[in-house]
Design a protein around this motif. Structure first.
Motif, mmCIF file in Angstrom:
data_model
loop_
_atom_site.group_PDB
_atom_site.id
_atom_site.type_symbol
_atom_site.label_atom_id
_atom_site.label_comp_id
_atom_site.label_asym_id
_atom_site.label_seq_id
_atom_site.Cartn_x
_atom_site.Cartn_y
_atom_site.Cartn_z
ATOM 1 N N UNK A 57 0.812 -1.208 0.000
ATOM 2 C CA UNK A 57 0.000 0.000 0.000
ATOM 3 C C UNK A 57 0.849 1.264 0.000
ATOM 4 N N UNK A 58 1.985 1.212 0.675
ATOM 5 C CA UNK A 58 2.828 2.398 0.786
ATOM 6 C C UNK A 58 3.714 2.621 -0.435
ATOM 7 N N UNK A 59 3.715 1.673 -1.381
ATOM 8 C CA UNK A 59 4.626 1.787 -2.527
ATOM 9 C C UNK A 59 3.901 1.491 -3.834
ATOM 10 N N UNK A 60 3.121 2.435 -4.342
ATOM 11 C CA UNK A 60 2.462 2.222 -5.635
ATOM 12 C C UNK A 60 3.467 2.226 -6.773
ATOM 13 N N UNK A 61 3.075 1.640 -7.879
ATOM 14 C CA UNK A 61 3.945 1.592 -9.051
ATOM 15 C C UNK A 61 3.966 2.905 -9.809
ATOM 16 N N UNK A 62 2.944 3.713 -9.620
ATOM 17 C CA UNK A 62 2.875 4.977 -10.340
ATOM 18 C C UNK A 62 1.645 5.750 -9.940
ATOM 19 N N UNK A 63 1.332 6.762 -10.718
ATOM 20 C CA UNK A 63 0.147 7.570 -10.459
ATOM 21 C C UNK A 63 -0.415 8.108 -11.769
ATOM 22 N N UNK A 64 -1.692 8.368 -11.757
ATOM 23 C CA UNK A 64 -2.393 8.979 -12.877
ATOM 24 C C UNK A 64 -2.956 10.307 -12.393
ATOM 25 N N UNK A 65 -2.563 11.398 -13.043
ATOM 26 C CA UNK A 65 -2.994 12.726 -12.636
ATOM 27 C C UNK A 65 -3.830 13.325 -13.775
ATOM 28 N N UNK A 66 -5.096 13.559 -13.502
ATOM 29 C CA UNK A 66 -6.011 14.062 -14.520
ATOM 30 C C UNK A 66 -6.531 15.432 -14.103
ATOM 31 N N UNK A 67 -6.445 16.392 -15.005
ATOM 32 C CA UNK A 67 -6.929 17.745 -14.761
ATOM 33 C C UNK A 67 -8.257 17.940 -15.488
ATOM 34 N N UNK A 68 -9.263 18.417 -14.755
ATOM 35 C CA UNK A 68 -10.587 18.675 -15.322
ATOM 36 C C UNK A 68 -10.893 20.161 -15.259
ATOM 37 N N UNK A 78 11.855 1.861 -8.697
ATOM 38 C CA UNK A 78 12.044 0.958 -7.574
ATOM 39 C C UNK A 78 13.519 0.857 -7.175
ATOM 40 N N UNK A 79 14.385 1.505 -7.917
ATOM 41 C CA UNK A 79 15.821 1.312 -7.715
ATOM 42 C C UNK A 79 16.256 1.713 -6.315
ATOM 43 N N UNK A 126 13.737 -3.238 -3.168
ATOM 44 C CA UNK A 126 12.763 -4.306 -2.949
ATOM 45 C C UNK A 126 12.547 -5.128 -4.199
ATOM 46 N N UNK A 127 12.339 -4.448 -5.293
ATOM 47 C CA UNK A 127 12.030 -5.166 -6.528
ATOM 48 C C UNK A 127 13.256 -5.355 -7.415
ATOM 49 N N UNK A 128 14.396 -4.932 -6.944
ATOM 50 C CA UNK A 128 15.605 -5.076 -7.747
ATOM 51 C C UNK A 128 16.764 -4.398 -7.059
ATOM 52 N N UNK A 129 17.929 -4.973 -7.178
ATOM 53 C CA UNK A 129 19.093 -4.388 -6.542
ATOM 54 C C UNK A 129 19.652 -3.267 -7.395
ATOM 55 N N UNK A 130 20.334 -2.377 -6.720
ATOM 56 C CA UNK A 130 21.011 -1.319 -7.445
ATOM 57 C C UNK A 130 22.141 -1.913 -8.269
#
Length: 211
Positions: free
Chosen positions: A155-166, A185-186, A190-194
């Motif tokens: 929950x604390x680490x989403x993959x991204x975001x969608x920002x929509x302006x109306x 994620x670098x 968590x999902x891959x080492x540096x």
């Protein structure tokens, strides 16, 4: 990337009224609540009426049943609600943006915009009910941000975001701009080492007789 948020959710003109969807368009004919008028501030800013956001939500048929049933105080009498006032629809009174969050994890589960009518009532002119959605007012525009989660994202680490302006036009909100962000994620490890940094190369000693 699997995501909990369908990007087509914010398509213009959708009006279904259920949980997990977004309603937008002309204000309905059914008033939601009566609010007392506050004195008008100076300048061109529309006057602000402080609203009872809980009353608005519970009396609004466009708010999903799941959100209404979950709308309870988290501690004492405090409800998990953020309320913003500003000019979005060009009305005589400031519009109201209400974000509803869950008590357990403080994640917003619904965003709503209410427009004041001349008789003092408020009408729902925008609703988005999806996980991790949040609406704000930015220089007269409605900006709705939704976090995008992969199948294994915490929950604390989403993959991204969608920002929509109306923007408000012809008695409805229409999409003006959309930005998608992919989060790295670098730095989290968590999902891959540096990547391993190679050691700097030492310069070779000059050989006699070579230029």
């Amino acid at each position: 990337m699997a995501g909990l948020v369908a990007f087509g959710l914010f398509g213009v003109g959708c009006s279904t009224g259920g949980t997990g969807t977004r309603d937008e368009g002309p204000a309905g004919s059914q008033p939601v609540a009566q609010i007392t008028q506050r004195p008008s501030p100076s300048g061109t800013t529309p006057p602000v009426r402080r609203v009872d956001a809980v009353r608005l939500l519970k009396g609004d048929p466009k708010v999903g049943e799941r959100v209404r049933e979950g709308l309870k105080p988290c501690a004492g009498k405090a409800y998990p609600i953020d309320t913003s006032y500003g000019s979005l629809t060009g009305g005589r009174t400031a519009d109201v943006v209400v974000n509803v969050m869950s008590c357990a994890d403080s994640v917003s589960v619904g965003t709503y915009v209410y427009r004041a009518d001349d008789d003092g009532s408020y009408k729902n002119v925008f609703a988005a009910e999806v996980p991790a959605v949040y609406g704000t007012i930015d220089r007269g525009d409605l900006v709705v941000t939704t976090q995008v989660y992969g199948s294994k994202d915490p929950l604390a680490s989403p993959s991204g975001s969608e920002v929509v302006t109306y923007r408000w036009a012809s008695d409805r909100f229409t999409e003006h701009d959309r930005v998608h962000n992919d989060f790295s994620r670098a730095v989290e490890g968590t999902d891959g080492d540096l990547p391993v940094q190679s050691e700097p190369l030492e310069p070779e000693p000059a050989q006699p007789g070579r230029n």
